[in-house]
Design a protein around this motif. Structure first.
Motif, PDB file in Angstrom:
ATOM      1  N   ALA A 149       0.829  -1.204   0.000  1.00 16.46           N
ATOM      2  CA  ALA A 149       0.000   0.000   0.000  1.00 16.46           C
ATOM      3  C   ALA A 149       0.862   1.251   0.000  1.00 16.46           C
ATOM      4  O   ALA A 149       0.597   2.212  -0.738  1.00 16.46           O
ATOM      5  N   PHE A 150       1.900   1.256   0.825  1.00 15.57           N
ATOM      6  CA  PHE A 150       2.810   2.403   0.857  1.00 15.57           C
ATOM      7  C   PHE A 150       3.400   2.637  -0.539  1.00 15.57           C
ATOM      8  O   PHE A 150       3.416   3.762  -1.044  1.00 15.57           O
ATOM      9  N   HIS A 151       3.913   1.576  -1.149  1.00 15.18           N
ATOM     10  CA  HIS A 151       4.573   1.702  -2.452  1.00 15.18           C
ATOM     11  C   HIS A 151       3.603   2.243  -3.504  1.00 15.18           C
ATOM     12  O   HIS A 151       3.960   3.129  -4.303  1.00 15.18           O
ATOM     13  N   ALA A 152       2.364   1.737  -3.508  1.00 14.86           N
ATOM     14  CA  ALA A 152       1.388   2.178  -4.509  1.00 14.86           C
ATOM     15  C   ALA A 152       1.042   3.650  -4.322  1.00 14.86           C
ATOM     16  O   ALA A 152       0.949   4.411  -5.302  1.00 14.86           O
ATOM     17  N   VAL A 153       0.841   4.076  -3.081  1.00  9.35           N
ATOM     18  CA  VAL A 153       0.509   5.483  -2.837  1.00  9.35           C
ATOM     19  C   VAL A 153       1.685   6.373  -3.189  1.00  9.35           C
ATOM     20  O   VAL A 153       1.521   7.455  -3.771  1.00  9.35           O
ATOM     21  N   TYR A 154       2.900   5.939  -2.857  1.00 15.94           N
ATOM     22  CA  TYR A 154       4.082   6.731  -3.166  1.00 15.94           C
ATOM     23  C   TYR A 154       4.235   6.913  -4.677  1.00 15.94           C
ATOM     24  O   TYR A 154       4.582   8.000  -5.155  1.00 15.94           O
ATOM     25  N   VAL A 155       3.985   5.855  -5.439  1.00 16.03           N
ATOM     26  CA  VAL A 155       4.141   5.928  -6.896  1.00 16.03           C
ATOM     27  C   VAL A 155       3.013   6.734  -7.525  1.00 16.03           C
ATOM     28  O   VAL A 155       3.252   7.597  -8.386  1.00 16.03           O
ATOM     29  N   GLU A 156       1.779   6.480  -7.103  1.00 14.16           N
ATOM     30  CA  GLU A 156       0.615   7.115  -7.732  1.00 14.16           C
ATOM     31  C   GLU A 156       0.363   8.531  -7.217  1.00 14.16           C
ATOM     32  O   GLU A 156      -0.291   9.337  -7.896  1.00 14.16           O
ATOM     33  N   LYS A 157       0.827   8.825  -5.984  1.00 11.79           N
ATOM     34  CA  LYS A 157       0.577  10.119  -5.331  1.00 11.79           C
ATOM     35  C   LYS A 157      -0.918  10.423  -5.247  1.00 11.79           C
ATOM     36  O   LYS A 157      -1.360  11.574  -5.278  1.00 11.79           O
ATOM     37  N   ASN A 158      -1.697   9.342  -5.116  1.00 13.65           N
ATOM     38  CA  ASN A 158      -3.151   9.490  -5.026  1.00 13.65           C
ATOM     39  C   ASN A 158      -3.693   8.192  -4.435  1.00 13.65           C
ATOM     40  O   ASN A 158      -3.407   7.098  -4.956  1.00 13.65           O
ATOM     41  N   VAL A 159      -4.466   8.312  -3.371  1.00 16.70           N
ATOM     42  CA  VAL A 159      -4.963   7.117  -2.684  1.00 16.70           C
ATOM     43  C   VAL A 159      -5.943   6.352  -3.559  1.00 16.70           C
ATOM     44  O   VAL A 159      -5.937   5.116  -3.608  1.00 16.70           O
ATOM     45  N   GLY A 160      -6.791   7.055  -4.287  1.00 14.62           N
ATOM     46  CA  GLY A 160      -7.760   6.378  -5.150  1.00 14.62           C
ATOM     47  C   GLY A 160      -7.084   5.582  -6.249  1.00 14.62           C
ATOM     48  O   GLY A 160      -7.439   4.426  -6.515  1.00 14.62           O
ATOM     49  N   ARG A 161      -6.101   6.192  -6.908  1.00  8.86           N
ATOM     50  CA  ARG A 161      -5.396   5.469  -7.973  1.00  8.86           C
ATOM     51  C   ARG A 161      -4.582   4.307  -7.401  1.00  8.86           C
ATOM     52  O   ARG A 161      -4.449   3.256  -8.036  1.00  8.86           O
ATOM     53  N   ALA A 162      -4.035   4.496  -6.210  1.00 11.68           N
ATOM     54  CA  ALA A 162      -3.302   3.406  -5.566  1.00 11.68           C
ATOM     55  C   ALA A 162      -4.224   2.219  -5.294  1.00 11.68           C
ATOM     56  O   ALA A 162      -3.840   1.060  -5.469  1.00 11.68           O
ATOM     57  N   ALA A 163      -5.453   2.512  -4.870  1.00 12.99           N
ATOM     58  CA  ALA A 163      -6.418   1.444  -4.618  1.00 12.99           C
ATOM     59  C   ALA A 163      -6.724   0.669  -5.895  1.00 12.99           C
ATOM     60  O   ALA A 163      -6.784  -0.571  -5.897  1.00 12.99           O
ATOM     61  N   LEU A 164      -6.896   1.398  -7.003  1.00 15.41           N
ATOM     62  CA  LEU A 164      -7.131   0.727  -8.281  1.00 15.41           C
ATOM     63  C   LEU A 164      -5.933  -0.128  -8.678  1.00 15.41           C
ATOM     64  O   LEU A 164      -6.082  -1.237  -9.187  1.00 15.41           O
ATOM     65  N   ARG A 165      -4.754   0.372  -8.452  1.00 17.78           N
ATOM     66  CA  ARG A 165      -3.521  -0.356  -8.805  1.00 17.78           C
ATOM     67  C   ARG A 165      -3.431  -1.671  -8.039  1.00 17.78           C
ATOM     68  O   ARG A 165      -2.982  -2.700  -8.585  1.00 17.78           O
ATOM     69  N   LEU A 166      -3.865  -1.628  -6.788  1.00 19.12           N
ATOM     70  CA  LEU A 166      -3.774  -2.802  -5.922  1.00 19.12           C
ATOM     71  C   LEU A 166      -4.995  -3.710  -6.006  1.00 19.12           C
ATOM     72  O   LEU A 166      -4.973  -4.822  -5.467  1.00 19.12           O
ATOM     73  N   GLY A 167      -6.070  -3.247  -6.648  1.00 17.63           N
ATOM     74  CA  GLY A 167      -7.303  -4.013  -6.654  1.00 17.63           C
ATOM     75  C   GLY A 167      -7.984  -4.020  -5.302  1.00 17.63           C
ATOM     76  O   GLY A 167      -8.646  -4.999  -4.931  1.00 17.63           O
ATOM     77  N   MET A 168      -7.828  -2.908  -4.557  1.00 18.27           N
ATOM     78  CA  MET A 168      -8.414  -2.782  -3.225  1.00 18.27           C
ATOM     79  C   MET A 168      -9.389  -1.612  -3.206  1.00 18.27           C
ATOM     80  O   MET A 168      -9.444  -0.813  -4.149  1.00 18.27           O
ATOM     81  N   THR A 169     -10.141  -1.507  -2.126  1.00 21.06           N
ATOM     82  CA  THR A 169     -10.998  -0.333  -1.960  1.00 21.06           C
ATOM     83  C   THR A 169     -10.172   0.805  -1.381  1.00 21.06           C
ATOM     84  O   THR A 169      -9.151   0.583  -0.711  1.00 21.06           O
ATOM     85  N   GLN A 170     -10.640   2.046  -1.609  1.00 24.06           N
ATOM     86  CA  GLN A 170      -9.924   3.199  -1.079  1.00 24.06           C
ATOM     87  C   GLN A 170      -9.879   3.190   0.438  1.00 24.06           C
ATOM     88  O   GLN A 170      -8.826   3.486   1.026  1.00 24.06           O
ATOM     89  N   PRO A 171     -10.976   2.838   1.137  1.00 17.58           N
ATOM     90  CA  PRO A 171     -10.884   2.772   2.602  1.00 17.58           C
ATOM     91  C   PRO A 171      -9.855   1.767   3.096  1.00 17.58           C
ATOM     92  O   PRO A 171      -9.213   1.995   4.128  1.00 17.58           O
ATOM     93  N   SER A 172      -9.677   0.679   2.364  1.00 16.75           N
ATOM     94  CA  SER A 172      -8.681  -0.320   2.780  1.00 16.75           C
ATOM     95  C   SER A 172      -7.273   0.248   2.691  1.00 16.75           C
ATOM     96  O   SER A 172      -6.431   0.017   3.563  1.00 16.75           O
ATOM     97  N   VAL A 173      -7.000   1.014   1.610  1.00 20.08           N
ATOM     98  CA  VAL A 173      -5.685   1.641   1.481  1.00 20.08           C
ATOM     99  C   VAL A 173      -5.483   2.680   2.575  1.00 20.08           C
ATOM    100  O   VAL A 173      -4.408   2.765   3.181  1.00 20.08           O
ATOM    101  N   SER A 174      -6.524   3.481   2.835  1.00 23.23           N
ATOM    102  CA  SER A 174      -6.416   4.498   3.902  1.00 23.23           C
ATOM    103  C   SER A 174      -6.165   3.837   5.243  1.00 23.23           C
ATOM    104  O   SER A 174      -5.372   4.337   6.057  1.00 23.23           O
ATOM    105  N   HIS A 175      -6.810   2.696   5.505  1.00 21.75           N
ATOM    106  CA  HIS A 175      -6.603   1.986   6.769  1.00 21.75           C
ATOM    107  C   HIS A 175      -5.163   1.478   6.861  1.00 21.75           C
ATOM    108  O   HIS A 175      -4.534   1.550   7.936  1.00 21.75           O
ATOM    109  N   ALA A 176      -4.627   0.985   5.738  1.00 18.80           N
ATOM    110  CA  ALA A 176      -3.246   0.514   5.745  1.00 18.80           C
ATOM    111  C   ALA A 176      -2.289   1.656   6.058  1.00 18.80           C
ATOM    112  O   ALA A 176      -1.325   1.493   6.818  1.00 18.80           O
ATOM    113  N   LEU A 177      -2.544   2.839   5.485  1.00 19.24           N
ATOM    114  CA  LEU A 177      -1.687   3.989   5.768  1.00 19.24           C
ATOM    115  C   LEU A 177      -1.788   4.398   7.231  1.00 19.24           C
ATOM    116  O   LEU A 177      -0.790   4.799   7.846  1.00 19.24           O
TER     117      LEU A 177
END
Length: 347
Positions: A36-64
């Motif tokens: 999750a950290f890597h995806a957000v760092y690369v995408e610089k956007n939580v929503g796009r990071a969620a799409l990259r990972l195949g996760m929901t945005q709340p799940s990525v926010s919870h991981a952060l």
């Protein structure tokens, strides 16, 4: 316990624990948090990071949020275009990227085998006739498909056979090994049988035509080589009362081609070996009455089933040599050998 506020990527304040002597522990992390950290760092956007990972945005926010508690840093702060990494997150990014690459390399090593670049050594236990029959074709294919792969053949005593395969000292055994452990996997390559082989000049001298079959009708003047490592061949000589005609006994087949080229002898030999040793136009081969057949198999230990390199070589062996009911030599030892003297002589 006092806490200090900071902002998460959604603009809400989060509470970070105060600095202390404790440092983050490996058990506080899991692979999903680093991804999750890597995806957000690369995408610089939580929503796009969620799409990259195949996760929901709340799940990525919870991981952060979990990572912030571990590292005691906001890691990412909200900006008009998405999020930006904090100085701590920028320092962490390189290390996390390396960790993920190391893990991926570890997984790739267990899932891939590149034959074209591999320099792996495969160790095979082969009977003498299996070496003669299989190695020329196998090495020709490896020169094309896997030029860096090395084949070592080993001759293992019967008492050490099962242990050698179980320990991985041997990758494959090719041949007929009735004493092989029931724990081994195997695949039949072909059905073998004994035939009578001699130089064509001998067949001409004895006036043997294409219908001749060795049995109790062996012509006078036909003398034999016995290969002592193959008791079944010796049994056939005994069955037809031919042991008194044995002029030479040798432990294996390696010297046979040289002897046949210079001496007017014949020998009982596995069909595939006869094909490997024969030169079209110079050799003649005949059937033998009541000669039984036996399977030639490839054996391996089941614990190597999933090894990529092992699976690749296993597939190649099956491709080259497991050919069903067709005569093996027709596809991988060259043109079929005539069973009798040539038609010009018969004419």
């Amino acid at each position: 316990m006092q806490t200090e506020p900071n902002s998460n990527p959604n603009g809400q304040d989060v509470l970070l624990p105060p600095d202390g002597d404790d440092v983050p522990r490996v058990q506080d992390l899991d692979l999903n948090l680093l991804k999750a950290f890597h995806a957000v760092y690369v995408e610089k956007n939580v929503g796009r990071a969620a799409l990259r990972l195949g996760m929901t945005q709340p799940s990525v926010s919870h991981a952060l949020s979990r990572l912030r508690l571990v590292f005691r840093d906001a890691l990412f702060v909200r900006t008009p275009g998405g999020v930006e990494a904090t100085p701590r997150a920028q320092r962490l990014a390189g290390s996390i990227d390396r960790v993920l690459r190391i893990l991926q390399d570890m997984l790739d090593e267990g899932a891939q085998f590149c034959a074209a670049t591999s320099r792996r050594v495969f160790r095979l236990h082969m009977s003498d006739f299996a070496e003669s029959a299989f190695l020329p074709t196998l090495m020709r294919e490896l020169d094309t498909r896997a030029p860096g792969v090395v084949i070592e053949t080993h001759h293992i005593e019967d008492s050490q056979f099962n242990m050698a395969i179980e320990s991985g000292r041997i990758d494959f055994a090719l041949g007929h090994f009735p004493h092989a452990s029931s724990h081994f996997h195997f695949s039949e390559l072909l059905q073998e049988r004994y035939v009578l082989l001699m130089a064509r000049r001998v067949a001409r001298r004895l006036e043997l035509d294409e219908h001749f079959t060795l049995g109790l009708n062996a012509p006078d003047g036909l003398h034999f080589i016995a290969v002592t490592s193959h008791p079944q061949a010796t049994e056939l000589l005994e069955r037809y009362g031919l042991t008194s005609r044995v002029r030479l006994a040798v432990p294996n087949f390696m010297v046979v081609p040289a002897i046949l080229s210079r001496c007017d002898y014949a020998l009982i030999v596995p069909h595939t070996v006869a094909r490997a040793f024969s030169t079209p136009g110079d050799s003649a081969m005949f059937e033998i009455d009541d000669a039984s057949t036996w399977p030639v198999n490839a054996y391996w230990h089941r614990r190597f089933d999933a090894d990529p390199g092992h699976r690749w070589l296993r597939g190649l062996l099956m491709e080259l040599f497991r050919i069903g009911a067709r005569e093996p030599f027709d596809s991988w030892l060259g043109a079929p050998l005539d069973l009798a003297p040539d038609s010009a002589h018969n004419a």
